[in-house]
Design a protein around this motif. Structure first.
Motif, PDB file in Angstrom:
ATOM      1  N   ARG A 336       0.965  -1.200   0.134  1.00  0.00           N
ATOM      2  CA  ARG A 336       0.135   0.023   0.081  1.00  0.00           C
ATOM      3  C   ARG A 336       0.888   1.145  -0.032  1.00  0.00           C
ATOM      4  O   ARG A 336       0.414   2.294  -0.171  1.00  0.00           O
ATOM      5  CB  ARG A 336      -0.785  -0.173   1.199  1.00  0.00           C
ATOM      6  N   HIS A 337       2.275   1.128   0.119  1.00  0.00           N
ATOM      7  CA  HIS A 337       3.080   2.133   0.150  1.00  0.00           C
ATOM      8  C   HIS A 337       4.071   2.219  -0.896  1.00  0.00           C
ATOM      9  O   HIS A 337       5.113   3.042  -0.573  1.00  0.00           O
ATOM     10  CB  HIS A 337       3.685   2.448   1.504  1.00  0.00           C
ATOM     11  N   ALA A 338       3.913   1.679  -1.855  1.00  0.00           N
ATOM     12  CA  ALA A 338       4.774   1.464  -2.945  1.00  0.00           C
ATOM     13  C   ALA A 338       5.044   2.808  -3.661  1.00  0.00           C
ATOM     14  O   ALA A 338       6.402   3.130  -3.888  1.00  0.00           O
ATOM     15  CB  ALA A 338       4.424   0.524  -3.975  1.00  0.00           C
ATOM     16  N   TRP A 339       4.073   3.713  -3.600  1.00  0.00           N
ATOM     17  CA  TRP A 339       4.308   4.986  -3.748  1.00  0.00           C
ATOM     18  C   TRP A 339       5.027   5.922  -3.408  1.00  0.00           C
ATOM     19  O   TRP A 339       5.634   7.063  -3.835  1.00  0.00           O
ATOM     20  CB  TRP A 339       2.919   5.828  -4.053  1.00  0.00           C
ATOM     21  N   LEU A 340       5.573   5.659  -2.001  1.00  0.00           N
ATOM     22  CA  LEU A 340       6.645   6.309  -1.113  1.00  0.00           C
ATOM     23  C   LEU A 340       8.320   6.023  -1.670  1.00  0.00           C
ATOM     24  O   LEU A 340       8.858   6.566  -1.157  1.00  0.00           O
ATOM     25  CB  LEU A 340       6.259   5.957   0.244  1.00  0.00           C
ATOM     26  N   ALA A 341       8.168   4.932  -2.413  1.00  0.00           N
ATOM     27  CA  ALA A 341       9.531   4.430  -2.834  1.00  0.00           C
ATOM     28  C   ALA A 341      10.507   4.063  -1.788  1.00  0.00           C
ATOM     29  O   ALA A 341      11.545   4.686  -1.908  1.00  0.00           O
ATOM     30  CB  ALA A 341      10.160   5.553  -3.846  1.00  0.00           C
ATOM     31  N   ILE A 342      10.115   3.483  -0.719  1.00  0.00           N
ATOM     32  CA  ILE A 342      10.974   3.143   0.269  1.00  0.00           C
ATOM     33  C   ILE A 342      11.341   1.663  -0.025  1.00  0.00           C
ATOM     34  O   ILE A 342      10.754   0.968  -0.687  1.00  0.00           O
ATOM     35  CB  ILE A 342      10.328   3.228   1.608  1.00  0.00           C
ATOM     36  N   PRO A 343      12.478   1.223   0.934  1.00  0.00           N
ATOM     37  CA  PRO A 343      12.781  -0.246   0.727  1.00  0.00           C
ATOM     38  C   PRO A 343      11.609  -1.048   1.473  1.00  0.00           C
ATOM     39  O   PRO A 343      10.952  -0.610   2.057  1.00  0.00           O
ATOM     40  CB  PRO A 343      13.905  -0.361   1.485  1.00  0.00           C
ATOM     41  N   PRO A 344      11.704  -2.454   0.708  1.00  0.00           N
ATOM     42  CA  PRO A 344      10.743  -3.380   1.180  1.00  0.00           C
ATOM     43  C   PRO A 344      10.755  -3.318   3.002  1.00  0.00           C
ATOM     44  O   PRO A 344      11.814  -3.156   3.408  1.00  0.00           O
ATOM     45  CB  PRO A 344      11.418  -4.735   0.788  1.00  0.00           C
ATOM     46  N   PRO A 345       9.706  -3.739   3.214  1.00  0.00           N
ATOM     47  CA  PRO A 345       9.480  -3.774   4.776  1.00  0.00           C
ATOM     48  C   PRO A 345      10.446  -4.787   5.578  1.00  0.00           C
ATOM     49  O   PRO A 345      10.750  -5.632   4.651  1.00  0.00           O
ATOM     50  CB  PRO A 345       8.143  -4.006   5.031  1.00  0.00           C
ATOM     51  N   LEU A 346      11.081  -4.213   6.731  1.00  0.00           N
ATOM     52  CA  LEU A 346      11.824  -5.034   7.307  1.00  0.00           C
ATOM     53  C   LEU A 346      11.380  -5.525   8.630  1.00  0.00           C
ATOM     54  O   LEU A 346      10.641  -4.872   9.273  1.00  0.00           O
ATOM     55  CB  LEU A 346      13.268  -4.187   7.671  1.00  0.00           C
ATOM     56  N   ALA A 347      11.579  -6.978   8.929  1.00  0.00           N
ATOM     57  CA  ALA A 347      11.013  -7.568   9.969  1.00  0.00           C
ATOM     58  C   ALA A 347      12.357  -7.911  11.012  1.00  0.00           C
ATOM     59  O   ALA A 347      13.313  -8.258  10.617  1.00  0.00           O
ATOM     60  CB  ALA A 347      10.346  -8.886  10.039  1.00  0.00           C
ATOM     61  N   ILE A 348      12.258  -7.129  12.181  1.00  0.00           N
ATOM     62  CA  ILE A 348      13.338  -7.132  13.247  1.00  0.00           C
ATOM     63  C   ILE A 348      12.470  -7.603  14.547  1.00  0.00           C
ATOM     64  O   ILE A 348      11.611  -7.269  14.920  1.00  0.00           O
ATOM     65  CB  ILE A 348      13.721  -5.747  13.630  1.00  0.00           C
ATOM     66  N   ALA A 349      13.276  -8.950  15.035  1.00  0.00           N
ATOM     67  CA  ALA A 349      12.801  -9.232  16.464  1.00  0.00           C
ATOM     68  C   ALA A 349      13.028  -8.530  17.489  1.00  0.00           C
ATOM     69  O   ALA A 349      14.287  -8.050  17.746  1.00  0.00           O
ATOM     70  CB  ALA A 349      13.377 -10.770  16.655  1.00  0.00           C
ATOM     71  N   THR A 350      12.200  -8.071  18.010  1.00  0.00           N
ATOM     72  CA  THR A 350      12.118  -7.270  19.495  1.00  0.00           C
ATOM     73  C   THR A 350      12.705  -8.063  20.499  1.00  0.00           C
ATOM     74  O   THR A 350      12.911  -9.166  20.542  1.00  0.00           O
ATOM     75  CB  THR A 350      10.931  -6.550  19.947  1.00  0.00           C
ATOM     76  N   ASP A 351      13.301  -7.214  21.457  1.00  0.00           N
ATOM     77  CA  ASP A 351      13.874  -7.935  22.766  1.00  0.00           C
ATOM     78  C   ASP A 351      13.660  -6.975  23.855  1.00  0.00           C
ATOM     79  O   ASP A 351      14.584  -6.371  24.488  1.00  0.00           O
ATOM     80  CB  ASP A 351      15.676  -8.037  22.457  1.00  0.00           C
ATOM     81  N   GLU A 352      12.350  -7.010  24.218  1.00  0.00           N
ATOM     82  CA  GLU A 352      11.822  -6.248  25.350  1.00  0.00           C
ATOM     83  C   GLU A 352      12.772  -6.806  26.742  1.00  0.00           C
ATOM     84  O   GLU A 352      13.128  -5.875  27.430  1.00  0.00           O
ATOM     85  CB  GLU A 352      10.572  -6.326  25.438  1.00  0.00           C
ATOM     86  N   GLU A 353      12.668  -8.046  26.579  1.00  0.00           N
ATOM     87  CA  GLU A 353      13.269  -8.435  27.980  1.00  0.00           C
ATOM     88  C   GLU A 353      15.061  -8.188  28.273  1.00  0.00           C
ATOM     89  O   GLU A 353      15.247  -7.901  29.232  1.00  0.00           O
ATOM     90  CB  GLU A 353      13.440 -10.233  28.027  1.00  0.00           C
TER      91      GLU A 353
END
Length: 364
Positions: A336-353
């Protein structure tokens, strides 16, 4: 004998836990796991295995008590717990950094329970359970709201008379420990030129935050963890006039409206099937597809709004149970945000602990 710090991260439907070597809290934990699907089919997940734990009727307090009774058997080797750190969802206006826990702090946190009713009682239950099991060790509270205290007054205010803000009725924002885990890692992962980043923490509870150079400038949750995106069972933002209508015209009382918005809405209400995204993605029911599509639409809208707060967008990052594991959701929101011309979304594991462990080590 290894001195260890215990970390408890009690969410609305899970309790994550970890043991860290007290002398090296920044290193990987000695033990990590979680109790998941609380209120439905509680299971204890550690080391890649998952098994039934407790009873379906057990709440957080009982399950945390059972966990503490079993922690010695779960831990590798001989450990001695010398301190404990806790995620506390709401720190109000006063707590903008982790603090040692004492009676006065507990009283203040109890007073904030109405603002985070699905979380604060579970956080406090964990503190009480540790105090009962290990009465002589110090405990530390780390707050989800603290990360967002960098926001401007314009970002945190509601359009109410000024006196309400002076009484603490502002947009606090939540999931701050998750964002605090992600923010320092962004320059290495995205490059220093990626200064404007939207991070989406999507799980049973969902929020997004706009980070400028790693600092929060806007977020979707507000005074409570009910505002913003649709969630597992929480409605997210709705017209406040609808709430007034339910109270004045439909005869619902405050408790009934509370249950509706916190426990019966969100993905569960939209689908009538489940509040768990895993169940919905696995279902062929049109109601499940509708809930997924609705969720993607509201997430995409939120990204656009937060991009405005940043004056543009360099990257979109996902974390949390849905954000890390549901590639279909990441791809659909990103498309839905291809028009913003940003890199593909990145998944990062959170580490709240890990964030909690390091704060606990500093204060203990």
């Amino acid at each position: 004998m290894t001195d260890a710090l215990l970390v408890l991260n009690a969410g609305s439907s899970s309790v994550k836990f970890a043991l860290y070597e007290a002398a090296q809290p920044g290193e990987p934990p000695l033990l990590a796991g979680q109790i998941e699907r609380i209120g439905d089919d509680p299971r204890l997940a550690t080391g890649g295995t998952s098994e039934p734990f407790g009873q379906s009727t057990d709440g957080h307090a009982a399950l945390i008590g059972g966990l503490l009774a079993a922690i010695g058997d779960l831990a590798p080797g001989d450990v001695r717990i010398v301190g404990a750190g806790h995620r506390v969802v709401h720190g109000g206006a006063r707590f903008d950094a982790p603090v040692p826990i004492g009676d006065a702090v507990i009283a203040e946190l109890e007073a904030l329970t109405p603002l985070a009713p699905q979380h604060q009682p579970h956080n406090l239950a964990g503190i009480a359970a540790v105090a009962a099991a290990y009465p002589d060790i110090p405990q530390v509270a780390a707050f989800d709201t603290a990360f967002h205290r960098s926001q401007s007054e314009i970002a945190e205010r509601y359009a109410l008379p000024r006196g309400y803000a002076e009484q603490g009725m502002i947009a606090y924002g939540f999931h701050g420990l998750s964002y605090a885990s992600i923010a320092p890692r962004l320059p290495a992962l995205l490059g220093p030129e990626a200064r404007r980043v939207v991070v989406a923490h999507l799980g049973h509870g969902c929020s997004m935050a706009a980070l400028l150079d790693g600092r929060s400038v806007a977020t979707t949750m507000g005074f409570t963890a009910l505002e913003g995106l649709p969630m597992g069972t929480r409605s997210g933002s709705i017209d406040p006039g609808l709430v007034l209508h339910l109270l004045s015209e439909r005869g619902m009382d405050v408790d009934a409206v509370h249950r509706l918005l916190y426990d019966e809405s969100g993905l569960l209400g939209l689908s009538g099937i489940s509040g768990d995204m895993r169940d919905l993605l696995a279902s062929d029911a049109p109601e499940a597809r509708f809930a997924v599509d609705y969720f993607v639409d509201r997430c995409a809208r939120a990204v656009g709004s937060l991009a405005v707060s940043l004056g543009g967008l360099d990257a979109l990052v996902f974390t949390g149970g849905i954000g890390e594991n549901a590639g279909e959701i990441r791809e659909a929101v990103g498309a839905r945000h291809a028009w913003l011309a940003i890199p593909p979304p990145l998944a990062i594991a959170t580490d709240e602990e890990g964030v909690i462990a390091e704060a606990t080590a500093r204060l203990v």
